[in-house]
Design a protein around this motif. Structure first.
Motif, PDB file in Angstrom:
ATOM      1  N   LYS A 551      73.121 -53.703  -6.793  1.00 58.83           N
ATOM      2  CA  LYS A 551      72.947 -52.565  -7.697  1.00 58.83           C
ATOM      3  C   LYS A 551      72.104 -51.464  -7.068  1.00 58.83           C
ATOM      4  O   LYS A 551      72.375 -50.266  -7.244  1.00 58.83           O
ATOM      5  N   GLN A 552      71.077 -51.850  -6.353  1.00 58.45           N
ATOM      6  CA  GLN A 552      70.211 -50.847  -5.745  1.00 58.45           C
ATOM      7  C   GLN A 552      70.914 -50.152  -4.584  1.00 58.45           C
ATOM      8  O   GLN A 552      70.712 -48.960  -4.351  1.00 58.45           O
ATOM      9  N   ARG A 553      71.744 -50.913  -3.875  1.00 52.07           N
ATOM     10  CA  ARG A 553      72.400 -50.339  -2.705  1.00 52.07           C
ATOM     11  C   ARG A 553      73.624 -49.501  -3.083  1.00 52.07           C
ATOM     12  O   ARG A 553      73.845 -48.414  -2.534  1.00 52.07           O
ATOM     13  N   PHE A 554      74.413 -49.979  -4.038  1.00 50.06           N
ATOM     14  CA  PHE A 554      75.703 -49.327  -4.323  1.00 50.06           C
ATOM     15  C   PHE A 554      75.774 -48.644  -5.689  1.00 50.06           C
ATOM     16  O   PHE A 554      76.691 -47.866  -5.932  1.00 50.06           O
ATOM     17  N   GLY A 555      74.860 -48.927  -6.575  1.00 47.74           N
ATOM     18  CA  GLY A 555      74.890 -48.291  -7.886  1.00 47.74           C
ATOM     19  C   GLY A 555      75.072 -49.295  -9.003  1.00 47.74           C
ATOM     20  O   GLY A 555      75.451 -50.457  -8.789  1.00 47.74           O
ATOM     21  N   LYS A 556      74.838 -48.844 -10.235  1.00 47.30           N
ATOM     22  CA  LYS A 556      74.858 -49.736 -11.391  1.00 47.30           C
ATOM     23  C   LYS A 556      76.258 -50.191 -11.780  1.00 47.30           C
ATOM     24  O   LYS A 556      76.403 -51.147 -12.546  1.00 47.30           O
ATOM     25  N   SER A 557      77.297 -49.495 -11.283  1.00 47.39           N
ATOM     26  CA  SER A 557      78.667 -49.911 -11.611  1.00 47.39           C
ATOM     27  C   SER A 557      79.086 -51.156 -10.824  1.00 47.39           C
ATOM     28  O   SER A 557      80.147 -51.737 -11.103  1.00 47.39           O
ATOM     29  N   TYR A 558      78.293 -51.550  -9.832  1.00 42.59           N
ATOM     30  CA  TYR A 558      78.575 -52.744  -9.026  1.00 42.59           C
ATOM     31  C   TYR A 558      77.541 -53.813  -9.351  1.00 42.59           C
ATOM     32  O   TYR A 558      76.477 -53.525  -9.895  1.00 42.59           O
ATOM     33  N   GLY A 559      77.857 -55.047  -9.014  1.00 44.52           N
ATOM     34  CA  GLY A 559      76.900 -56.116  -9.264  1.00 44.52           C
ATOM     35  C   GLY A 559      77.597 -57.429  -9.540  1.00 44.52           C
ATOM     36  O   GLY A 559      78.746 -57.651  -9.150  1.00 44.52           O
ATOM     37  N   ILE A 560      76.898 -58.308 -10.247  1.00 39.02           N
ATOM     38  CA  ILE A 560      77.347 -59.688 -10.471  1.00 39.02           C
ATOM     39  C   ILE A 560      77.484 -59.920 -11.970  1.00 39.02           C
ATOM     40  O   ILE A 560      76.614 -59.537 -12.754  1.00 39.02           O
ATOM     41  N   GLN A 561      78.584 -60.589 -12.343  1.00 36.86           N
ATOM     42  CA  GLN A 561      78.827 -60.978 -13.724  1.00 36.86           C
ATOM     43  C   GLN A 561      79.096 -62.466 -13.769  1.00 36.86           C
ATOM     44  O   GLN A 561      79.836 -63.006 -12.946  1.00 36.86           O
ATOM     45  N   ILE A 562      78.474 -63.187 -14.732  1.00 37.98           N
ATOM     46  CA  ILE A 562      78.627 -64.638 -14.859  1.00 37.98           C
ATOM     47  C   ILE A 562      79.267 -64.942 -16.202  1.00 37.98           C
ATOM     48  O   ILE A 562      78.792 -64.489 -17.243  1.00 37.98           O
ATOM     49  N   ILE A 563      80.371 -65.678 -16.163  1.00 37.65           N
ATOM     50  CA  ILE A 563      81.055 -66.128 -17.371  1.00 37.65           C
ATOM     51  C   ILE A 563      81.056 -67.653 -17.345  1.00 37.65           C
ATOM     52  O   ILE A 563      81.558 -68.270 -16.393  1.00 37.65           O
ATOM     53  N   SER A 564      80.522 -68.277 -18.372  1.00 38.21           N
ATOM     54  CA  SER A 564      80.388 -69.736 -18.348  1.00 38.21           C
ATOM     55  C   SER A 564      80.573 -70.308 -19.742  1.00 38.21           C
ATOM     56  O   SER A 564      80.231 -69.657 -20.736  1.00 38.21           O
ATOM     57  N   HIS A 565      81.145 -71.525 -19.786  1.00 36.32           N
ATOM     58  CA  HIS A 565      81.328 -72.263 -21.036  1.00 36.32           C
ATOM     59  C   HIS A 565      80.833 -73.689 -20.819  1.00 36.32           C
ATOM     60  O   HIS A 565      81.159 -74.322 -19.805  1.00 36.32           O
ATOM     61  N   ILE A 566      80.073 -74.176 -21.744  1.00 35.29           N
ATOM     62  CA  ILE A 566      79.481 -75.513 -21.619  1.00 35.29           C
ATOM     63  C   ILE A 566      80.587 -76.556 -21.459  1.00 35.29           C
ATOM     64  O   ILE A 566      81.552 -76.587 -22.229  1.00 35.29           O
ATOM     65  N   MET A 567      80.452 -77.374 -20.419  1.00 34.80           N
ATOM     66  CA  MET A 567      81.346 -78.469 -20.087  1.00 34.80           C
ATOM     67  C   MET A 567      82.762 -78.008 -19.741  1.00 34.80           C
ATOM     68  O   MET A 567      83.696 -78.807 -19.705  1.00 34.80           O
ATOM     69  N   LYS A 568      82.927 -76.726 -19.464  1.00 33.31           N
ATOM     70  CA  LYS A 568      84.240 -76.207 -19.058  1.00 33.31           C
ATOM     71  C   LYS A 568      84.203 -75.548 -17.689  1.00 33.31           C
ATOM     72  O   LYS A 568      85.226 -75.396 -17.034  1.00 33.31           O
ATOM     73  N   GLY A 569      83.062 -75.102 -17.285  1.00 34.71           N
ATOM     74  CA  GLY A 569      82.968 -74.489 -15.980  1.00 34.71           C
ATOM     75  C   GLY A 569      82.351 -73.101 -16.013  1.00 34.71           C
ATOM     76  O   GLY A 569      82.002 -72.563 -17.063  1.00 34.71           O
ATOM     77  N   THR A 570      82.223 -72.526 -14.813  1.00 36.56           N
ATOM     78  CA  THR A 570      81.568 -71.216 -14.644  1.00 36.56           C
ATOM     79  C   THR A 570      82.412 -70.353 -13.728  1.00 36.56           C
ATOM     80  O   THR A 570      83.014 -70.849 -12.770  1.00 36.56           O
ATOM     81  N   LYS A 571      82.396 -69.053 -14.027  1.00 35.27           N
ATOM     82  CA  LYS A 571      83.113 -68.087 -13.185  1.00 35.27           C
ATOM     83  C   LYS A 571      82.158 -66.967 -12.812  1.00 35.27           C
ATOM     84  O   LYS A 571      81.547 -66.339 -13.678  1.00 35.27           O
ATOM     85  N   ILE A 572      82.016 -66.747 -11.493  1.00 40.24           N
ATOM     86  CA  ILE A 572      81.162 -65.674 -10.967  1.00 40.24           C
ATOM     87  C   ILE A 572      82.079 -64.530 -10.508  1.00 40.24           C
ATOM     88  O   ILE A 572      83.027 -64.763  -9.753  1.00 40.24           O
ATOM     89  N   ILE A 573      81.785 -63.292 -10.948  1.00 45.10           N
ATOM     90  CA  ILE A 573      82.548 -62.117 -10.525  1.00 45.10           C
ATOM     91  C   ILE A 573      81.599 -61.165  -9.815  1.00 45.10           C
ATOM     92  O   ILE A 573      80.622 -60.692 -10.404  1.00 45.10           O
ATOM     93  N   ILE A 574      81.892 -60.905  -8.533  1.00 44.59           N
ATOM     94  CA  ILE A 574      81.069 -59.989  -7.735  1.00 44.59           C
ATOM     95  C   ILE A 574      81.908 -58.736  -7.468  1.00 44.59           C
ATOM     96  O   ILE A 574      83.019 -58.835  -6.937  1.00 44.59           O
ATOM     97  N   THR A 575      81.368 -57.569  -7.834  1.00 46.17           N
ATOM     98  CA  THR A 575      82.071 -56.294  -7.632  1.00 46.17           C
ATOM     99  C   THR A 575      81.355 -55.503  -6.551  1.00 46.17           C
ATOM    100  O   THR A 575      80.140 -55.261  -6.644  1.00 46.17           O
ATOM    101  N   LEU A 576      82.108 -55.100  -5.496  1.00 41.00           N
ATOM    102  CA  LEU A 576      81.538 -54.383  -4.362  1.00 41.00           C
ATOM    103  C   LEU A 576      82.404 -53.167  -4.043  1.00 41.00           C
ATOM    104  O   LEU A 576      83.614 -53.162  -4.318  1.00 41.00           O
ATOM    105  N   PRO A 577      81.821 -52.116  -3.454  1.00 42.11           N
ATOM    106  CA  PRO A 577      82.629 -50.985  -3.017  1.00 42.11           C
ATOM    107  C   PRO A 577      83.467 -51.360  -1.797  1.00 42.11           C
ATOM    108  O   PRO A 577      83.136 -52.275  -1.044  1.00 42.11           O
ATOM    109  N   VAL A 578      84.562 -50.627  -1.627  1.00 40.63           N
ATOM    110  CA  VAL A 578      85.446 -50.891  -0.492  1.00 40.63           C
ATOM    111  C   VAL A 578      84.797 -50.386   0.786  1.00 40.63           C
ATOM    112  O   VAL A 578      84.398 -49.208   0.865  1.00 40.63           O
ATOM    113  N   GLN A 579      84.704 -51.242   1.806  1.00 41.22           N
ATOM    114  CA  GLN A 579      84.175 -50.867   3.112  1.00 41.22           C
ATOM    115  C   GLN A 579      84.993 -51.586   4.186  1.00 41.22           C
ATOM    116  O   GLN A 579      85.278 -52.774   4.061  1.00 41.22           O
ATOM    117  N   LYS A 580      85.372 -50.834   5.187  1.00 41.39           N
ATOM    118  CA  LYS A 580      86.180 -51.423   6.269  1.00 41.39           C
ATOM    119  C   LYS A 580      85.509 -51.174   7.609  1.00 41.39           C
ATOM    120  O   LYS A 580      84.821 -50.173   7.782  1.00 41.39           O
TER     121      LYS A 580
END
Length: 580
Positions: A551-580
């Motif tokens: 967030k500090q490097r690329f802005g508040k529109s980027y970062g990490i999101q965690i979606i989780s359900h008890i005894m079902k699992g967890t999903k991590i979503i990382i959003t980054l700008p395009v760099q080549k």
């Protein structure tokens, strides 16, 4: 009620409307109304005075005929003849004897058409112009005869009489009779005869000419029963001599407004008391309108010139002040201090020019401060990334060495060279200081070495699947961005699962951003735990540091999101700008 926000240009327009244009228009209308009223009052006063003058002239006309016919009393032959006619019929020779006196008496006025002198016994002495008929006492209108007797020697005018035969004065075929009772000057003023004088109606026209009567107006002279005796341009009203005028057309007050044949008129009237006649003047509305047309045109011209001046002033003011301020406002709104561009110079050195210069100076100072802040942020981000590496390396190294020790004690020495090789690759990757960003391919190579060691450590209790297209391998992502989330799944997600753990790693492009998803089928976590992890309030400090760094490097529109359900699992979503 919400406050209405108007632009400076609209406010200026409202000021021009309410302070200049509307008062100017109201003033012009009031001035036009005042001038119209003054013109009307002046015309009314003039018409009333002229009408009174005409009435006086008509009365003078009657006095003139009174004086003219009074000369009969000075002719002894006529008086003696009338005295004889009291008791007997006059002989032909007696009538013929006074005929020259009658002829000489009545030739004094060209407007006299005929004269009839009647004795009380019924004889008639006459003179005429050769075209008129002679009236006999028995043929007189009884009402007119009664007025003659009631006049007691004062002249009385009859109703008009229209002739159809040829007249001496072809301009008129209408005449009026002047009647007067004659009394004996020597015998107790007893009635001795009646004098009738036929007068051409056009003889009244000089009363109009000498009174400065408005040539566009119409004049009517009526009897008590509203019979039109004489008129001037009466045909404009649709009436003729002898007609009876409706009372609603004539009115009763000295001044009124009437409508006749679809046209509006100002009607003025006065009374000739000595004759019991009424005089009426009809002034068309169009006359007043024509007299006020010049005032209306002049006021309209003044209004147009003033309006043009206001418009010119408005546009000059807009050009000199509103447009530069609006341009500067647009520059302020569009100014991107991350990509600063200088505002154009204002050509005039006035208050607006000073405002342009002040904004440009302020923008330059702001840019300098932002560059300093950006430099500071980069240094702080690097410090956080270095801290993240410092946290990861000792922890992982300890766990790996512990796994090698455990394998040597349990006789699994055949895999120790592979573990040491994987560990050496991991350490070599972690000590590279050239760049904080690596390709997806490099990060995956490191991750596979890391996962090899972890599989041995956790005795192959989990599997990992990679969903990554080959064209994604050249994109760049932060170094060590995957390790904290994989480690979180192994240590926490699978803490209650001894076999069958699954991790799915996906990297793909969407909406011009790089998305990294890490899914597991572990025990999951609550929203409170997720909040603690993302904000560094639990043992997941590596995840919190990674999120803060992104967030500090690329802005508040980027970062990490965690979606989780008890005894079902967890999903991590990382959003980054395009760099080549």
């Amino acid at each position: 009620m919400k406050n209405i926000r108007l632009s400076l240009q609209k406010q200026l327009l409202i000021i021009f409307l309410f302070i200049a244009l509307i008062p100017m228009t109201i003033t012009a209308l009031l001035l036009y109304r005042t001038q119209t009223k003054n013109t009307l009052n002046s015309e009314i006063t003039s018409q009333i005075q002229v009408l009174k003058l005409i009435s006086s002239n008509i009365n003078q006309k009657l006095i003139y005929f009174n004086n003219l016919t009074a000369s009969v009393y000075y002719n002894n032959a006529i008086i003696n003849c009338l005295e004889k006619g009291q008791s007997k019929q006059l002989t032909f020779y007696e009538k013929k004897e006074i005929q020259p006196s009658i002829n000489s008496l009545m030739r004094t006025d060209d407007m006299i058409l005929s004269l009839s002198l009647m004795t009380m016994s019924g004889d008639t002495l006459y003179w005429n112009d050769g075209y008129s008929n002679v009236m006999h006492i028995n043929s007189l209108d009884p009402e007119f005869l009664q007025k003659i007797y009631a006049g007691n020697g004062t002249g009385i005018l009859s109703n008009p009489i229209t002739r159809t035969n040829k007249r001496k004065y072809p301009s008129s075929n209408t005449s009026i009779y002047y009647g007067r009772l004659l009394r004996s000057p020597t015998n107790y003023f007893r009635p001795i005869g009646i004098l009738l004088v036929e007068i051409d109606i056009d003889s009244f026209e000089d009363t109009i000419i000498t009174s400065n009567f408005n040539s566009d107006s119409s004049f009517l002279l009526t009897t008590e029963n509203n019979t039109l005796i004489w008129g001037y341009q009466e045909e404009n009203l649709g009436y003729h001599i002898g007609d009876i005028i409706p009372a609603e057309i004539l009115g009763t007050s000295p001044y009124s407004i009437i409508n006749n044949n679809g046209k509006s008129y100002y009607c003025f009237n006065t009374r000739i008391n000595s004759m019991e006649y009424n005089c009426y003047s009809f002034l068309p509305f169009s006359i007043i309108e024509s007299k006020t047309r010049f005032i209306r045109t002049l006021l309209l011209l003044i209004w147009i010139v003033s309006f043009a001046c206001l418009i010119l002033t408005y546009f000059m003011f807009t050009k000199q002040f509103i447009v530069p301020i609006r341009r500067l406002s647009i520059i302020m709104q569009e100014q991107d201090y991350l990509h600063y561009f200088p505002s154009p110079d204002y050509p005039v050195h006035d208050e607006i020019g000073n405002l342009y210069n002040s904004f440009q100076s302020m923008s330059q100072r702001t840019l300098d401060l932002i560059e300093q802040l950006q430099e500071y942020s980069k240094k702080e981000a690097k410090q956080q990334l270095a801290l993240l590496h410092a946290q990861l390396n000792p922890h992982f190294l300890y766990n790996t060495l512990d796994s090698i020790s455990w394998m040597s004690l349990n006789g699994n020495v055949d895999k120790i060279p592979y573990i040491i090789n994987a560990l050496s690759n991991i350490l070599r990757y972690s000590i590279i200081k050239e760049n904080d960003f690596v390709t997806v391919n490099d990060e995956l190579s490191w991750l596979k070495n890391y996962m090899y060691i972890q599989e041995i450590r956790f005795q192959y209790s989990f599997t990992i699947h990679y969903h990554i297209k080959p064209d994604m391998l050249t994109y760049k992502i932060p170094r060590f961005i995957l390790q904290p989330f994989i480690e979180n799944s192994l240590l926490h997600g699978f803490s209650e699962i001894h076999q069958g753990g699954i991790i799915i790693l996906s990297i793909f492009l969407k909406d011009n951003s790089i998305f990294i998803t890490i899914e597991d089928n572990g025990k999951g976590m609550s929203e409170l735990v997720i909040h603690s992890i993302l904000h560094g309030k639990s043992d997941g400090i590596g995840i919190a540091n990674s999120n803060a760094y992104i967030k500090q490097r690329f802005g508040k529109s980027y970062g990490i999101q965690i979606i989780s359900h008890i005894m079902k699992g967890t999903k991590i979503i990382i959003t980054l700008p395009v760099q080549k």
